[in-house]
Design an enzyme around this catalytic site. Sequence first.
Site, PDB file in Angstrom:
ATOM      1  CD  GLU A 135       4.194   6.029  -6.341  1.00 30.97           C
ATOM      2  OE1 GLU A 135       4.516   4.923  -5.874  1.00 30.97           O
ATOM      3  OE2 GLU A 135       3.474   6.840  -5.732  1.00 30.97           O
ATOM      4  CG  ASP A 149       4.756  -3.190  -2.319  1.00 36.33           C
ATOM      5  OD1 ASP A 149       4.297  -2.038  -2.248  1.00 36.33           O
ATOM      6  OD2 ASP A 149       5.820  -3.470  -2.876  1.00 36.33           O
ATOM      7  CE1 TYR A 194       2.628   7.163  -0.214  1.00 33.08           C
ATOM      8  CE2 TYR A 194       3.999   6.508  -2.047  1.00 33.08           C
ATOM      9  CZ  TYR A 194       2.882   6.325  -1.262  1.00 33.08           C
ATOM     10  OH  TYR A 194       2.015   5.295  -1.553  1.00 33.08           O
TER      11      TYR A 194
END
Length: 262
Positions: free
Chosen positions: A45, A56, A171
């Site tokens: 990734e 994040d 995911y």
Amino acid sequence: MTRLSSAFPTDRAALVAFVTGGDPTAADTGAILDALVEGGADIIELGMPFTDPMADGPAIQAANIRSLSAGTKTADILNIATAFRERHPTVPLVLMGYANPMTIRGADWFADACVNAGVDGVICVDIPVEEDDSLGDALRAKDVAVIRLATPTTDAERLPEILNNASGFLYYVSVAGITGLQQAAQASIEEAVSRLKAGTDLPVAVGFGVRTPEQAADIARVADGVVVGSAIVEIIAEHGADAAPHVKDYVKSLSDAIRSAR
């Protein structure tokens, strides 16, 4: 069979390894990507640095800042991907990032750029399924996988919408938060993976908060893939341009644990 579909063996989980492109510089990223492959990562990734990331945590935010401060542009990320594909023709490569860098030049431009760079899939964090046509249609038209995210708050009503037109893998973001700071209880991961796999034939990869080989092995016993990002990025933060051998050693410890988990 695509590179992504062949990356999930039936007898073990796959290791999905994330790094931010251009961290610490675009020139250094190639050696770090090679280290991920040499350490045993099954899927790479490659994060596209962004000024205002939503999902994040501090480690990857800092990586974004290092990369952008070094002058990394979207063109550099695509060049990194192109060079990776030339060195590693069989290893799946996924771009992960946010809508603005992916769509500012048009969805068709980005889809063509992905194809030209040998990118297999895209994870776009901030385009909801309701706005899929802003990027997803162009990617699917070029056979680039549109990888979707599910979270602990994804309920039975929402899940089919997320899975509609999803490809590559699903995911599962195992904590309702940002990357790197928490890890979900194993029991909750097992319950979630079971629920998600009942709704799709796509492989289910679990990430957010995975740091140790033991944690990776626990997840690998129930999921199709284990995603590790922040812990790798922290090694790059510590060692900078000399990070590659340290990244390789760490990723190998994860890969060995995953391969022996079942």
